[in-house]
Structures are given as C-alpha cells and as structure tokens.
Design a protein around this motif. Sequence first.
Motif, PDB file in Angstrom:
ATOM      1  N   LEU A  64       0.811  -1.218   0.000  1.00 36.35           N
ATOM      2  CA  LEU A  64       0.000   0.000   0.000  1.00 36.35           C
ATOM      3  C   LEU A  64       0.851   1.278   0.000  1.00 36.35           C
ATOM      4  O   LEU A  64       0.527   2.222  -0.737  1.00 36.35           O
ATOM      5  CB  LEU A  64      -0.976  -0.016   1.177  1.00 36.35           C
ATOM      6  CG  LEU A  64      -2.069  -1.091   1.107  1.00 36.35           C
ATOM      7  CD1 LEU A  64      -2.967  -1.021   2.335  1.00 36.35           C
ATOM      8  CD2 LEU A  64      -2.894  -0.970  -0.165  1.00 36.35           C
ATOM      9  N   LEU A  67       1.973   1.570  -3.504  1.00 39.00           N
ATOM     10  CA  LEU A  67       0.850   1.949  -4.354  1.00 39.00           C
ATOM     11  C   LEU A  67       0.585   3.451  -4.256  1.00 39.00           C
ATOM     12  O   LEU A  67       0.338   4.121  -5.269  1.00 39.00           O
ATOM     13  CB  LEU A  67      -0.396   1.158  -3.950  1.00 39.00           C
ATOM     14  CG  LEU A  67      -1.675   1.467  -4.728  1.00 39.00           C
ATOM     15  CD1 LEU A  67      -1.517   1.081  -6.202  1.00 39.00           C
ATOM     16  CD2 LEU A  67      -2.867   0.722  -4.118  1.00 39.00           C
ATOM     17  N   LEU A  68       0.640   3.983  -3.052  1.00 40.87           N
ATOM     18  CA  LEU A  68       0.431   5.423  -2.868  1.00 40.87           C
ATOM     19  C   LEU A  68       1.484   6.238  -3.609  1.00 40.87           C
ATOM     20  O   LEU A  68       1.174   7.263  -4.234  1.00 40.87           O
ATOM     21  CB  LEU A  68       0.466   5.761  -1.377  1.00 40.87           C
ATOM     22  CG  LEU A  68      -0.758   5.310  -0.566  1.00 40.87           C
ATOM     23  CD1 LEU A  68      -0.457   5.346   0.919  1.00 40.87           C
ATOM     24  CD2 LEU A  68      -1.971   6.187  -0.897  1.00 40.87           C
ATOM     25  N   TRP A  71       0.774   5.893  -7.303  1.00 41.04           N
ATOM     26  CA  TRP A  71      -0.395   6.710  -7.643  1.00 41.04           C
ATOM     27  C   TRP A  71       0.030   8.168  -7.807  1.00 41.04           C
ATOM     28  O   TRP A  71      -0.375   8.830  -8.775  1.00 41.04           O
ATOM     29  CB  TRP A  71      -1.444   6.591  -6.536  1.00 41.04           C
ATOM     30  CG  TRP A  71      -2.655   7.450  -6.731  1.00 41.04           C
ATOM     31  CD1 TRP A  71      -3.814   7.104  -7.380  1.00 41.04           C
ATOM     32  CD2 TRP A  71      -2.845   8.808  -6.286  1.00 41.04           C
ATOM     33  NE1 TRP A  71      -4.706   8.154  -7.362  1.00 41.04           N
ATOM     34  CE2 TRP A  71      -4.132   9.215  -6.698  1.00 41.04           C
ATOM     35  CE3 TRP A  71      -2.050   9.699  -5.579  1.00 41.04           C
ATOM     36  CZ2 TRP A  71      -4.643  10.479  -6.422  1.00 41.04           C
ATOM     37  CZ3 TRP A  71      -2.551  10.969  -5.311  1.00 41.04           C
ATOM     38  CH2 TRP A  71      -3.831  11.349  -5.726  1.00 41.04           C
ATOM     39  N   ARG A 145      -6.951   8.448  -4.165  1.00 38.65           N
ATOM     40  CA  ARG A 145      -5.878   7.577  -3.697  1.00 38.65           C
ATOM     41  C   ARG A 145      -6.308   6.618  -2.593  1.00 38.65           C
ATOM     42  O   ARG A 145      -5.888   5.459  -2.571  1.00 38.65           O
ATOM     43  CB  ARG A 145      -4.672   8.388  -3.239  1.00 38.65           C
ATOM     44  CG  ARG A 145      -4.867   9.221  -1.985  1.00 38.65           C
ATOM     45  CD  ARG A 145      -3.562   9.831  -1.527  1.00 38.65           C
ATOM     46  NE  ARG A 145      -3.730  10.516  -0.237  1.00 38.65           N
ATOM     47  CZ  ARG A 145      -2.718  10.918   0.514  1.00 38.65           C
ATOM     48  NH1 ARG A 145      -1.481  10.706   0.111  1.00 38.65           N
ATOM     49  NH2 ARG A 145      -2.939  11.526   1.661  1.00 38.65           N
ATOM     50  N   ARG A 146      -7.149   7.060  -1.660  1.00 45.14           N
ATOM     51  CA  ARG A 146      -7.589   6.142  -0.606  1.00 45.14           C
ATOM     52  C   ARG A 146      -8.519   5.074  -1.171  1.00 45.14           C
ATOM     53  O   ARG A 146      -8.461   3.913  -0.775  1.00 45.14           O
ATOM     54  CB  ARG A 146      -8.269   6.915   0.526  1.00 45.14           C
ATOM     55  CG  ARG A 146      -8.474   6.058   1.764  1.00 45.14           C
ATOM     56  CD  ARG A 146      -9.052   6.839   2.928  1.00 45.14           C
ATOM     57  NE  ARG A 146      -9.219   5.961   4.075  1.00 45.14           N
ATOM     58  CZ  ARG A 146      -8.333   5.820   5.050  1.00 45.14           C
ATOM     59  NH1 ARG A 146      -7.209   6.515   5.025  1.00 45.14           N
ATOM     60  NH2 ARG A 146      -8.568   4.986   6.055  1.00 45.14           N
ATOM     61  N   CYS A 148      -8.298   3.949  -4.132  1.00 48.79           N
ATOM     62  CA  CYS A 148      -7.374   3.070  -4.842  1.00 48.79           C
ATOM     63  C   CYS A 148      -6.803   2.022  -3.886  1.00 48.79           C
ATOM     64  O   CYS A 148      -6.739   0.825  -4.213  1.00 48.79           O
ATOM     65  CB  CYS A 148      -6.260   3.909  -5.462  1.00 48.79           C
ATOM     66  SG  CYS A 148      -4.997   2.983  -6.334  1.00 48.79           S
ATOM     67  N   CYS A 149      -6.421   2.445  -2.688  1.00 45.03           N
ATOM     68  CA  CYS A 149      -5.890   1.512  -1.688  1.00 45.03           C
ATOM     69  C   CYS A 149      -6.953   0.510  -1.261  1.00 45.03           C
ATOM     70  O   CYS A 149      -6.655  -0.677  -1.067  1.00 45.03           O
ATOM     71  CB  CYS A 149      -5.382   2.280  -0.477  1.00 45.03           C
ATOM     72  SG  CYS A 149      -3.851   3.190  -0.758  1.00 45.03           S
ATOM     73  N   CYS A 150      -8.180   0.967  -1.082  1.00 51.45           N
ATOM     74  CA  CYS A 150      -9.268   0.062  -0.711  1.00 51.45           C
ATOM     75  C   CYS A 150      -9.469  -1.004  -1.784  1.00 51.45           C
ATOM     76  O   CYS A 150      -9.636  -2.191  -1.469  1.00 51.45           O
ATOM     77  CB  CYS A 150     -10.566   0.850  -0.522  1.00 51.45           C
ATOM     78  SG  CYS A 150     -10.672   1.786   1.008  1.00 51.45           S
ATOM     79  N   ILE A 190      -4.621   1.093   5.824  1.00 47.17           N
ATOM     80  CA  ILE A 190      -4.421   2.228   4.922  1.00 47.17           C
ATOM     81  C   ILE A 190      -3.884   3.430   5.688  1.00 47.17           C
ATOM     82  O   ILE A 190      -2.987   4.140   5.214  1.00 47.17           O
ATOM     83  CB  ILE A 190      -5.723   2.573   4.181  1.00 47.17           C
ATOM     84  CG1 ILE A 190      -6.139   1.417   3.278  1.00 47.17           C
ATOM     85  CG2 ILE A 190      -5.546   3.856   3.359  1.00 47.17           C
ATOM     86  CD1 ILE A 190      -7.488   1.606   2.608  1.00 47.17           C
ATOM     87  N   ALA A 193      -0.275   2.858   6.122  1.00 48.75           N
ATOM     88  CA  ALA A 193       0.432   3.061   4.857  1.00 48.75           C
ATOM     89  C   ALA A 193       0.632   4.538   4.557  1.00 48.75           C
ATOM     90  O   ALA A 193       1.685   4.952   4.057  1.00 48.75           O
ATOM     91  CB  ALA A 193      -0.343   2.386   3.721  1.00 48.75           C
TER      92      ALA A 193
END
Length: 225
Positions: A64, A67-68, A71, A145-146, A148-150, A190, A193
């Motif tokens: 995560l 990923l952030l 992103w 972005r959040r 996206c993490c979910c 999250i 992260a």
Amino acid sequence: MTITTTDTGLLRLLQLSSAALPVGGYAFSQGLEQAVERGWVDSAGSAREWLSVQLAESLARVDLPLLLRQWHAVTTGDLQAQQHWNAYALACRETAELRLTDTAMGEALRKLLRQLEALNPEPAVETISFVTAFALAAGYWDLERRACCCGFAWSWLENQVAAATKLVPLGQTSAQRILGALIAEVPQAIDLALSIEDGEIGASLPGVAMASAGHEVQYSRLFRS
C-alpha cells in the motif's frame, strides 16, 4: 474517513478490483497452500490470523505505501519515480514465487490496459509489478488515492480468502465471516500506509517466505508456483 468519488470512478474501482478482472490473481496462493500442507493453517480461525498478519505487516508496510507513491507518480507524470518504485516493489518480494505472483499479475494487467487503450503514458519498465500496473489504471481512470488503496486491498483479500476456502477447506459462511472481519481492518492498514516514510517501506514475514519457498517444490498443488 469517508471516501468520495464520482459514480463513474466508483464503477471503475469495482472493475479494477473485481475477481473477474483477467489478471490471474486466483491462480496464486502466496504460500497459503504450503501453510495448509504444513498444518500452520487448518481452520477458519488460523486462516483469519494468517491473513490478518499479512494485511498489517506486509500490505500496510509494503504494497500500500508503494501503491500510494506510484499513484502520486502516475498522477503527476513522474516516469522516473514510477521506474524507481517499480524496482523497489520487485526487490521486496522474498521468494521467486512471490515475485512471479507480482510480475505475472502486473504483466496481465498491463496487457489488458494496452488493449483498453488505458495507458497514457506507460513507464519504460521491462518487468512490471502489479502495484505499478494497478496505479497506472487508477491514475488513468482518475481514482482517489484512498479508494485506490481500498480496491487493491480488497483484490488481495478476496483472492486469498477464495484460496483458503478451497484449501482449508472453509464453508461459504466461514469465508464471509473472515472477509467481514478483515474488511474492518483495512482502514487501519491504509492509515498506517499513509504514515510510512520512504525509508520505512519494507517488511519481512519469515513464515510466509518459508511457505512460499516450500510451495515451489510441493509435490501436489492446486495453485501456481
């Protein structure tokens, strides 16, 4: 925290995180099959614990946060950062099998995005991590972005619970209970992260690494290695 997005964005997120997305996540157990073989995971309770530890100590501290960063790199058009964090993601995979899981899914998603003409621009990386490819899709479809993490966490969780359902085995009700319990842990993962600095990204789960390495030579198996 409330996730706000457009109706179209929400639908794109569902598409990206769906088990129907043809990236092959269902084909990998990420060491779970060997953990069942060794008796480490033999019930709904131990399956939940196995996945909960990975969510808190691996996804929240490696996938995560990466990923952030991907992103952000995608949404700002920073191709150099995309290449850097892609290499970082691949370096974090502790076994050949875990690396294969990441790259096979990454390449499958990259191929799909090319076919959908949803790569603009594409980073010049020969071997692509699933984290990178997921971020490319999220950036192209303008996903928050959040959210996206979910979606990423749900994709991982759904595939792993599906694997546990076959391997332990679990009944459908037990599987849904595990999903419900772990869904409640995703927001905390999250949050962690989001708080992690660049130099803090990384984790080691020796049990998962040992299970993955053992799965590579397991005599009889359902999942890819």
